[in-house]
Design a protein around this motif. Structure first.
Motif, PDB file in Angstrom:
ATOM      1  N   VAL B 135       1.368  64.970  93.956  1.00 24.88           N
ATOM      2  CA  VAL B 135       0.832  65.967  93.023  1.00 24.88           C
ATOM      3  C   VAL B 135      -0.692  65.901  92.999  1.00 24.88           C
ATOM      4  N   LEU B 136      -1.239  64.681  93.037  1.00 27.77           N
ATOM      5  CA  LEU B 136      -2.705  64.555  93.084  1.00 27.77           C
ATOM      6  C   LEU B 136      -3.261  65.197  94.354  1.00 27.77           C
ATOM      7  N   VAL B 137      -2.558  64.962  95.487  1.00 26.54           N
ATOM      8  CA  VAL B 137      -2.985  65.616  96.732  1.00 26.54           C
ATOM      9  C   VAL B 137      -2.933  67.132  96.545  1.00 26.54           C
ATOM     10  N   GLY B 138      -1.889  67.584  95.876  1.00 30.36           N
ATOM     11  CA  GLY B 138      -1.755  69.021  95.609  1.00 30.36           C
ATOM     12  C   GLY B 138      -2.933  69.548  94.811  1.00 30.36           C
ATOM     13  N   LEU B 139      -3.382  68.789  93.824  1.00 30.79           N
ATOM     14  CA  LEU B 139      -4.523  69.232  93.014  1.00 30.79           C
ATOM     15  C   LEU B 139      -5.804  69.258  93.846  1.00 30.79           C
ATOM     16  N   VAL B 140      -5.930  68.299  94.767  1.00 29.04           N
ATOM     17  CA  VAL B 140      -7.125  68.296  95.638  1.00 29.04           C
ATOM     18  C   VAL B 140      -7.139  69.551  96.518  1.00 29.04           C
ATOM     19  N   ASN B 202       0.580  86.385 104.510  1.00 30.02           N
ATOM     20  CA  ASN B 202      -0.296  86.106 103.362  1.00 30.02           C
ATOM     21  C   ASN B 202      -0.640  84.622 103.339  1.00 30.02           C
ATOM     22  N   PRO B 203      -1.896  84.271 103.503  1.00 31.39           N
ATOM     23  CA  PRO B 203      -2.256  82.837 103.526  1.00 31.39           C
ATOM     24  C   PRO B 203      -1.820  82.114 102.262  1.00 31.39           C
ATOM     25  N   LEU B 204      -1.838  82.829 101.136  1.00 28.33           N
ATOM     26  CA  LEU B 204      -1.488  82.182  99.869  1.00 28.33           C
ATOM     27  C   LEU B 204      -0.055  81.632  99.900  1.00 28.33           C
ATOM     28  N   THR B 205       0.831  82.320 100.636  1.00 29.87           N
ATOM     29  CA  THR B 205       2.222  81.875 100.749  1.00 29.87           C
ATOM     30  C   THR B 205       2.296  80.417 101.187  1.00 29.87           C
ATOM     31  N   TYR B 206       1.455  80.071 102.181  1.00 25.66           N
ATOM     32  CA  TYR B 206       1.521  78.722 102.739  1.00 25.66           C
ATOM     33  C   TYR B 206       0.989  77.694 101.754  1.00 25.66           C
ATOM     34  N   LEU B 207       0.016  78.098 100.966  1.00 23.34           N
ATOM     35  CA  LEU B 207      -0.497  77.173  99.955  1.00 23.34           C
ATOM     36  C   LEU B 207       0.564  76.936  98.879  1.00 23.34           C
ATOM     37  N   VAL B 208       1.227  78.029  98.466  1.00 20.13           N
ATOM     38  CA  VAL B 208       2.277  77.903  97.445  1.00 20.13           C
ATOM     39  C   VAL B 208       3.391  76.999  97.971  1.00 20.13           C
ATOM     40  N   GLU B 209       3.792  77.200  99.239  1.00 18.47           N
ATOM     41  CA  GLU B 209       4.869  76.374  99.809  1.00 18.47           C
ATOM     42  C   GLU B 209       4.444  74.916  99.915  1.00 18.47           C
ATOM     43  N   ALA B 210       3.160  74.697 100.257  1.00 20.41           N
ATOM     44  CA  ALA B 210       2.670  73.323 100.345  1.00 20.41           C
ATOM     45  C   ALA B 210       2.703  72.660  98.974  1.00 20.41           C
ATOM     46  N   GLU B 211       2.299  73.403  97.953  1.00 18.88           N
ATOM     47  CA  GLU B 211       2.307  72.830  96.606  1.00 18.88           C
ATOM     48  C   GLU B 211       3.738  72.498  96.186  1.00 18.88           C
ATOM     49  N   ARG B 212       4.684  73.385  96.531  1.00 18.37           N
ATOM     50  CA  ARG B 212       6.090  73.119  96.169  1.00 18.37           C
ATOM     51  C   ARG B 212       6.584  71.860  96.877  1.00 18.37           C
ATOM     52  N   ALA B 213       6.203  71.727  98.143  1.00 17.51           N
ATOM     53  CA  ALA B 213       6.619  70.536  98.889  1.00 17.51           C
ATOM     54  C   ALA B 213       6.014  69.283  98.265  1.00 17.51           C
ATOM     55  N   LEU B 214       4.713  69.372  97.910  1.00 16.35           N
ATOM     56  CA  LEU B 214       4.046  68.202  97.317  1.00 16.35           C
ATOM     57  C   LEU B 214       4.665  67.854  95.965  1.00 16.35           C
ATOM     58  N   PHE B 215       4.952  68.864  95.158  1.00 15.40           N
ATOM     59  CA  PHE B 215       5.554  68.594  93.851  1.00 15.40           C
ATOM     60  C   PHE B 215       6.948  68.000  94.000  1.00 15.40           C
ATOM     61  N   ALA B 216       7.604  68.314  95.143  1.00 17.64           N
ATOM     62  CA  ALA B 216       8.932  67.747  95.383  1.00 17.64           C
ATOM     63  C   ALA B 216       8.839  66.336  95.963  1.00 17.64           C
ATOM     64  N   GLY B 217       7.603  65.867  96.190  1.00 12.96           N
ATOM     65  CA  GLY B 217       7.430  64.498  96.639  1.00 12.96           C
ATOM     66  C   GLY B 217       7.150  64.360  98.116  1.00 12.96           C
ATOM     67  N   GLU B 218       7.100  65.477  98.854  1.00 14.61           N
ATOM     68  CA  GLU B 218       6.787  65.374 100.282  1.00 14.61           C
ATOM     69  C   GLU B 218       5.294  65.143 100.467  1.00 14.61           C
ATOM     70  N   LEU B 219       4.934  64.499 101.577  1.00 10.88           N
ATOM     71  CA  LEU B 219       3.504  64.329 101.858  1.00 10.88           C
ATOM     72  C   LEU B 219       3.162  64.771 103.271  1.00 10.88           C
ATOM     73  N   ALA B 220       3.753  64.075 104.256  1.00 12.07           N
ATOM     74  CA  ALA B 220       3.389  64.360 105.645  1.00 12.07           C
ATOM     75  C   ALA B 220       4.395  65.319 106.260  1.00 12.07           C
ATOM     76  N   THR B 221       4.419  66.562 105.758  1.00 12.70           N
ATOM     77  CA  THR B 221       5.343  67.539 106.337  1.00 12.70           C
ATOM     78  C   THR B 221       4.564  68.738 106.843  1.00 12.70           C
ATOM     79  N   VAL B 222       5.240  69.573 107.614  1.00 17.76           N
ATOM     80  CA  VAL B 222       4.596  70.747 108.199  1.00 17.76           C
ATOM     81  C   VAL B 222       4.076  71.677 107.100  1.00 17.76           C
ATOM     82  N   ALA B 223       4.897  71.878 106.070  1.00 20.86           N
ATOM     83  CA  ALA B 223       4.506  72.792 104.992  1.00 20.86           C
ATOM     84  C   ALA B 223       3.193  72.340 104.355  1.00 20.86           C
ATOM     85  N   VAL B 224       3.080  71.035 104.107  1.00 18.44           N
ATOM     86  CA  VAL B 224       1.843  70.507 103.506  1.00 18.44           C
ATOM     87  C   VAL B 224       0.668  70.722 104.455  1.00 18.44           C
ATOM     88  N   GLY B 225       0.898  70.509 105.740  1.00 23.11           N
ATOM     89  CA  GLY B 225      -0.156  70.702 106.741  1.00 23.11           C
ATOM     90  C   GLY B 225      -0.683  72.122 106.740  1.00 23.11           C
TER      91      GLY B 225
END
Lengths: 329, 251
Positions: B135-140, B202-225
């Motif tokens: 989540v902290l990574v998500g906030l960054v 839409n670039p925002l889509t990928y940011l939203v998906e990354a945040e969802r992945a991070l909030f779900a506890g993922e870190l080193a995944t494609v979505a976050v990248g």
């Protein structure tokens, strides 16, 4: 000027400076080939009607606007190639309000000091010093939006002076101020100048301000410099003093006019019903001579006056227009 | 080093009035909390692709929306100083121009991060699982994204400084479709094909998906990248555009 060896003491050197703007597919030449110098310690006024190119020039000299062509050096540094060095050496008091409306007086002064690379301690000390110098005591914690017009302008000047710059640009500093606040602002500016010896570059469309404050006046019109001298010399060269003699007897007007015409540098003779007016240089010195000459010719003088010219007369002579026309006072 | 200290000078200047009227930050919480209370309950039967609470799906997207909508309009505060002369005064000092913009943007983002943390804190007792480091990574990531959007907003404010309503028209007609197409409110999997394809552009889509992945506890995944790439690109493009606009504008 470049090419021509210039005095070492020139803190502002401007060479063939131009600036054009594109306005609705039309090219407007705001500044057209300006060249001039300002020596260290001078107080120079840039005088001209609204839209003459005064602010555009100041904005180029303060690195806020890139010139279209030509060169300018301020404080020994080129405004285009070394903007940061120029910014460290100038204080800039723009036409608008420098302080943000929701910031306190002291916060803004401290921020400005830090922005000018001062240490926190030095910025705090300087802020308090300027608050006192510019009579802003008791206002330190007030929001800038709650200050009066005169107080706000003094704060603007304080902001420009935080880092004790050798050159201060004042762009229409007293516009919108009442006469009392204007006089008060100038008292402060002149006192600070006496204390520091800084160079002041002032733009104004107030004739009286330029006349009273500046050691040298540069008159700009349509982006071109049309005069550049001390106010005294400009007035005696382009305007001259207007002597007016009232005679007791209407019949002696003709003879009085003949006598007046003999004065050195006399021109623009005008005959009234019982008066004669003439323009000369050094009217104060010539008036007693004229009265004596009239008496020698047995003409009884009923009254006499000398009207000193204003810079408006100079502008009128140079352009055929009055500066006051464009200025709704 | 000088850049960082200039950012700090700018940030401190801008944040001072906010700190004096800190209660506005609390008012800013009303809208996100209304979404949580009045909208999230409708998501119970919506296929969000997770068995967890709908909050787990909705909160990350809403935080992105919060950041987007506030930073996209923050150029407005600059317009005022552009017209008054206060901004010009700072431009006549040796401060770095991008640093002035970053400091201003951080001032907009600081209260938003406070709000985001409060929203997360409120959602936890109602079923949001908290993974602190992701989540902290998500906030960054949101911080980088927000700085870029804010800088673009400043550039727009400079370009439209003589016309305040143009600024609002442009910001809203950009932000609203980005938000709708970003799948913030409802999953884009439910969308018709053409709308789904539009959302992938839409670039925002990928940011939203990354945040969802991070909030779900993922870190080193494609979505976050992908999300990190979008946030970084927005920050770089935004700051570059902002600095360029200041340099070119005849303010």
């Amino acid at each position: 000027m470049y090419g021509v060896p210039s005095s070492d003491a020139a803190v502002i050197q401007v060479d063939a400076l131009t600036r054009t703007f594109e306005v609705k597919a039309e090219t407007v030449e705001a500044v057209r080939g300006l060249s001039f110098e300002v020596q260290a310690g001078e107080l120079v006024a840039f005088l001209g009607p609204n839209g003459a190119g005064k602010s555009t020039t100041v904005r180029m000299l303060t690195t806020l606007l890139p010139p279209s062509s030509g060169r300018a050096r301020v404080g020994g540094h080129d405004v285009v190639r070394e903007p940061e060095q120029v910014r460290q050496r100038i204080g800039y008091v723009g036409q608008g309000t420098g302080a943000g409306p929701f910031h306190t007086v002291r916060d803004e002064l401290v921020t400005q000091g830090l922005a000018q690379r001062m240490s926190k301690a030095a910025a705090l000390r300087r802020a308090d010093e300027l608050i006192e110098m510019l009579e802003l005591d008791g206002l330190a914690k007030r929001l800038a939006s709650t200050l009066s017009g005169g107080q706000r302008r003094r704060l603007d000047v304080a902001l420009g002076l935080v880092h004790a710059p050798p050159v201060l640009f004042l762009d229409e500093p007293s516009t919108g101020l009442d006469p009392h606040s204007r006089a008060n602002l100038w008292e402060h500016i002149l006192a600070l100048r006496r204390a520091t010896g800084m160079t002041i570059f002032l733009t104004t469309h107030y004739l009286e301000e330029a006349d009273a404050m500046a050691e040298r006046v540069m008159i700009i019109d349509h982006g071109v410099l049309i005069a550049n001298d001390t106010p005294e010399r400009l007035k005696s060269e382009h305007a001259g003093d207007r002597i007016r003699i009232e005679v007791a007897d209407a019949d002696s007007v003709g003879r009085a006019a003949e006598v007046a015409e003999q004065l050195p540098s006399a021109r623009a003779l005008e005959r009234g019903e019982r008066s004669v007016a003439i323009t000369v240089r050094e009217g104060n010195r010539l008036l007693p001579e004229l009265i004596q000459a009239l008496q020698r010719n047995a003409i009884e003088v009923a009254g006499a006056s000398v009207r000193r010219p204003t810079l408006d007369d100079v502008f009128l002579d140079l352009t055929g227009r009055s500066l006051r026309e464009g200025v709704a006072a | 080093m000088r850049f960082a200290s200039d950012v700090l000078i700018s940030f401190r200047r801008e944040i001072a009035p906010t700190l004096r009227s800190w209660y506005y930050v609390l008012f800013g919480l009303v809208q996100p909390l209304l979404y949580l209370g009045l909208f999230v309950p409708m998501l119970h039967d919506v296929p969000t692709g997770t068995a967890a609470s709908p909050l787990q799906w909705f909160v990350p997207g809403m935080v992105v929306m919060l950041i987007l909508f506030t930073t996209v309009t923050c150029g407005w505060s600059l317009t005022e100083e552009l017209l008054s002369g206060a901004f010009e005064r700072l431009l006549a000092t040796p401060m770095s121009r991008p640093a002035i913009l970053v400091g201003r943007a951080l001032k907009e983002l600081a209260p938003l991060l406070v709000q985001a943390v409060i929203v997360i804190g409120v959602a936890v007792p109602f079923g949001l699982a908290l993974h602190v480091v992701p989540v902290l990574v998500g906030l960054v990531l949101l911080l980088a994204f927000g700085i870029g959007v804010a800088a673009l907003s400043y550039a727009l404010a400079i370009a439209t400084r003589r016309d305040g309503s143009l600024f609002y028209m442009v910001t809203h007609s950009v932000a609203l479709p980005l938000m709708l197409l970003g799948g913030v409110l409802l999953p884009m999997d439910m969308a018709p094909r053409w709308l789904y394809l539009a959302s992938r552009a839409n670039p925002l889509t990928y940011l939203v998906e990354a945040e969802r992945a991070l909030f779900a506890g993922e870190l080193a995944t494609v979505a976050v990248g992908y999300g990190a790439a979008v946030a970084g690109a927005v920050a770089v493009v935004g700051l570059w555009t902002g600095a360029r606009t200041i340099r070119k504008a005849s303010l």
